[in-house]
Write a protein that holds these residues in place. Structure first.
Motif, PDB file in Angstrom:
ATOM      1  N   TYR A 171     -17.058 -18.971  36.761  1.00 18.96           N
ATOM      2  CA  TYR A 171     -16.560 -17.673  36.306  1.00 18.96           C
ATOM      3  C   TYR A 171     -15.290 -17.782  35.476  1.00 18.96           C
ATOM      4  N   GLY A 172     -14.724 -19.016  35.360  1.00 17.93           N
ATOM      5  CA  GLY A 172     -13.523 -19.201  34.556  1.00 17.93           C
ATOM      6  C   GLY A 172     -12.238 -19.340  35.340  1.00 17.93           C
ATOM      7  N   ILE A 173     -12.318 -19.350  36.683  1.00 14.32           N
ATOM      8  CA  ILE A 173     -11.126 -19.458  37.522  1.00 14.32           C
ATOM      9  C   ILE A 173     -10.622 -20.902  37.545  1.00 14.32           C
ATOM     10  N   CYS A 174      -9.319 -21.082  37.350  1.00 15.55           N
ATOM     11  CA  CYS A 174      -8.708 -22.416  37.343  1.00 15.55           C
ATOM     12  C   CYS A 174      -7.656 -22.544  38.445  1.00 15.55           C
ATOM     13  N   SER A 175      -7.585 -23.736  39.012  1.00 15.61           N
ATOM     14  CA  SER A 175      -6.588 -24.050  40.036  1.00 15.61           C
ATOM     15  C   SER A 175      -5.360 -24.687  39.401  1.00 15.61           C
ATOM     16  N   ASN A 176      -4.313 -24.854  40.203  1.00 10.98           N
ATOM     17  CA  ASN A 176      -3.083 -25.507  39.740  1.00 10.98           C
ATOM     18  C   ASN A 176      -3.315 -27.024  39.782  1.00 10.98           C
ATOM     19  N   LEU A 177      -4.019 -27.512  38.776  1.00  9.08           N
ATOM     20  CA  LEU A 177      -4.499 -28.888  38.793  1.00  9.08           C
ATOM     21  C   LEU A 177      -3.365 -29.904  38.802  1.00  9.08           C
ATOM     22  N   LYS A 178      -2.324 -29.665  38.031  1.00  4.69           N
ATOM     23  CA  LYS A 178      -1.209 -30.628  37.970  1.00  4.69           C
ATOM     24  C   LYS A 178      -0.572 -30.834  39.336  1.00  4.69           C
ATOM     25  N   GLU A 179      -0.350 -29.733  40.055  1.00  2.00           N
ATOM     26  CA  GLU A 179       0.316 -29.854  41.348  1.00  2.00           C
ATOM     27  C   GLU A 179      -0.616 -30.480  42.391  1.00  2.00           C
ATOM     28  N   ILE A 180      -1.908 -30.160  42.306  1.00  2.00           N
ATOM     29  CA  ILE A 180      -2.874 -30.763  43.228  1.00  2.00           C
ATOM     30  C   ILE A 180      -2.941 -32.274  43.006  1.00  2.00           C
ATOM     31  N   ARG A 307      -7.306 -12.937  32.192  1.00  2.00           N
ATOM     32  CA  ARG A 307      -6.066 -13.510  32.719  1.00  2.00           C
ATOM     33  C   ARG A 307      -5.241 -12.549  33.575  1.00  2.00           C
ATOM     34  N   GLU A 308      -5.598 -11.268  33.577  1.00  5.71           N
ATOM     35  CA  GLU A 308      -4.870 -10.347  34.450  1.00  5.71           C
ATOM     36  C   GLU A 308      -5.068 -10.685  35.927  1.00  5.71           C
ATOM     37  N   LEU A 309      -6.068 -11.508  36.246  1.00  4.29           N
ATOM     38  CA  LEU A 309      -6.313 -11.926  37.625  1.00  4.29           C
ATOM     39  C   LEU A 309      -5.317 -12.979  38.105  1.00  4.29           C
ATOM     40  N   VAL A 310      -4.650 -13.662  37.190  1.00  2.00           N
ATOM     41  CA  VAL A 310      -3.817 -14.813  37.544  1.00  2.00           C
ATOM     42  C   VAL A 310      -2.742 -14.425  38.554  1.00  2.00           C
ATOM     43  N   ASN A 311      -2.691 -15.202  39.663  1.00  2.00           N
ATOM     44  CA  ASN A 311      -1.711 -14.926  40.714  1.00  2.00           C
ATOM     45  C   ASN A 311      -0.838 -16.143  41.024  1.00  2.00           C
ATOM     46  N   ASN A 312      -0.958 -17.188  40.189  1.00  2.00           N
ATOM     47  CA  ASN A 312      -0.203 -18.440  40.360  1.00  2.00           C
ATOM     48  C   ASN A 312      -0.484 -19.122  41.701  1.00  2.00           C
ATOM     49  N   ASP A 313      -1.643 -18.805  42.280  1.00  2.00           N
ATOM     50  CA  ASP A 313      -2.024 -19.425  43.551  1.00  2.00           C
ATOM     51  C   ASP A 313      -3.463 -19.928  43.414  1.00  2.00           C
ATOM     52  N   ASN A 314      -4.425 -19.220  44.034  1.00  2.00           N
ATOM     53  CA  ASN A 314      -5.811 -19.676  43.906  1.00  2.00           C
ATOM     54  C   ASN A 314      -6.492 -19.166  42.641  1.00  2.00           C
ATOM     55  N   ILE A 315      -5.742 -18.434  41.824  1.00  2.00           N
ATOM     56  CA  ILE A 315      -6.135 -18.154  40.438  1.00  2.00           C
ATOM     57  C   ILE A 315      -4.922 -18.518  39.592  1.00  2.00           C
TER      58      ILE A 315
END
Length: 480
Positions: A171-180, A307-315
């Motif tokens: 669906y286009g959702i991305c995780s915080n890959l760098k920190e993971i 991008r309005e979904l972005v919550n700096n966590d699991n999105i």
């Protein structure tokens, strides 16, 4: 290296000019042995469908043109090494898992992985530790991986060998890959990224971070999805901390020894095209997707999210090339809209689930086709919308794992009616395809919620597969 070069394509062109007499496979002999196939695909295509030979190298032991093409791809994607995959991204995902984990070793992963990842657990005997991705109740979709949840998973399983991340999700959702990646590397764990839907991250502007740029150890990339190569062709990218010679051996366990040069050439030429023109291609794709999103949202009833979904966590980020559209407020499931678009309007979207549709947009689309999709959605809403009462509002059910996938899959099993299976442990998969994310996997407890979900999905027209019973009236459960 010169990204204008396409070594496999150039080698095939040289071979064609030499007019070699072929007493090798394939038996269609450049198309002469199958006239109807040649008329359908074209003589040039059939003549390029050749066998491995010295001038064309060998995918299982590349030393010349395939080796050069893979080096060019590694450079283009910012990887230390690259493997061409002709068994689909399924083979690339399986190679990642099987390279990182042996039987009995743990791997952290979200449960909303593609079936290929769980199949890799069945093949390898690795043990999954699932991290709940969470659900957006409005959209009914599973999200990305929260850094806090990953940190907790690492602390509770310090012996895990790797972490698998979906990035982006379907669906286009991305995780915080760098920190993971940083978290995992601090605990000597590898990071594997199922980047099937993220080819364009490497070439577009203002895209979410790519796996290689984030420092991941391996990434499977479906070049055919958004990169322009032929269906079933893919890349496996490796970072500098990976033993690429060992990975090549693992790939050889499942990949064909008769690699298609049509697929290999398409990877070669797609990489060249992206290297030279990728920025323009992705910019045009974003332009079309953003226009479609704006117009669809103005129709009412639909929600084309971004991008309005972005919550700096699991999105943590969102892939704006994905035209994901929630349909619940029209009173229609995504699969119902999918079917109406195809059957009544001649429009084929990527998939429909119980809450959404996904339209894949690329620079190959035309503005008139985008307008046709928007108009069709308006008409569907006008003609078919109804009250959304009684609709399910989720596409993901958190599993209760009883046995590892391998133990359950190879255990003694019995067949029983699905409607009577509450409390049993599944011995097989149930999934809607696409997207191919299991509703139920071997080793998981069958609950009333899962049974209701399956029957609801069947009733709405989802294509459910994975069970021996093709009608999905019965299911294999673990005995004892």
């Amino acid at each position: 290296m010169d990204q204008r070069s396409a070594p496999i394509y150039e080698a095939l062109e040289r071979l064609r000019a030499e007019r070699i007499v072929h007493f090798d496979v394939p038996g269609h002999k450049g198309g002469r042995g199958n006239k109807e196939l040649t008329e359908f695909l074209g003589e040039k295509c059939l003549k390029a469908d050749v066998n491995s030979m010295k001038p064309l190298d060998n995918l299982n032991h590349p030393v010349s043109v395939i080796k050069d093409a893979q080096l060019l791809a590694a450079e283009a994607f910012g990887a230390h090494s690259c493997f061409f995959i002709v068994n689909g991204t399924t083979a690339a995902v399986q190679a990642m898992v099987m390279s990182a984990c042996k039987a009995g070793e743990k791997i952290l992963m979200p449960r909303n992985v593609h079936i290929s990842a769980i199949n890799a657990l069945i093949l390898s005997g690795a043990v999954p530790v699932y991290i709940d991705p969470g659900i957006d109740k409005r959209l009914g979709i599973a999200l990305g991986m929260s850094v806090d949840d990953v940190k907790r998973g690492i602390e509770e399983n310090p012996d895990a060998k790797a972490i698998l991340v979906n990035n982006p999700t379907y669906y286009g959702i991305c995780s915080n890959l760098k920190e993971i990646v940083q978290l995992a590397h601090n605990h000597n764990m590898l990071v594997l990224v199922d980047e099937a839907h993220g080819t364009h991250f490497y070439f577009g502007e203002n895209m979410p971070v790519s796996a290689m740029r984030a420092g991941a150890d391996m990434a499977s990339v479906s070049m055919h999805k958004t990169g322009g190569s032929l269906t079933q062709s893919s890349l496996l990218l490796c970072g500098e901390n990976v033993n690429s010679n060992y990975v090549r051996q693992i790939i050889g366990l499942t990949q064909t020894t008769s690699a298609s040069y049509l697929l290999l050439t398409s990877l070669d030429l797609a990489r060249k095209n992206l290297s030279l023109n990728g920025k323009e291609i992705i910019n045009r794709t974003v332009e079309l997707a953003e226009y479609a999103r704006k117009e669809i949202n103005s129709l009412g009833g639909y929600y084309a999210f971004s991008r309005e979904l972005v919550n700096n966590d699991n999105i943590y980020d969102f892939d704006v090339t994905k035209l994901s559209v929630n349909t619940r407020d029209t009173g229609l499931t995504g699969i119902e809209v999918y079917d109406i678009l195809r059957d009544e309007y001649g429009i084929q979207v990527e998939f429909g689930d119980l809450c959404n549709i996904l339209a894949i947009v690329s620079a190959g689309d035309r503005a008139m086709e985008i307008e046709r999709l928007i108009s069709a959605l308006y008409e569907i809403k006008r003609l078919y919308s109804r009250e959304p009462a009684g609709m399910l509002d989720y596409n993901y059910i958190n599993p209760h794992v009883v046995y590892t996938p391998q133990k359950a899959f190879y255990s003694s099993k019995k067949m029983m009616p699905l409607k009577c299976s509450k409390g049993e442990v599944s011995g097989e998969f149930v999934m809607a395809y696409p997207p191919g994310i299991p509703i139920l996997a071997p080793g998981e407890r069958i609950t009333e919620e899962i049974i209701d979900y399956i029957f609801y999905a069947k009733d709405k027209g989802s294509l459910l597969m994975g069970t021996q019973d093709m009608k999905l009236e019965n299911i294999l459960v673990v005995e004892g």
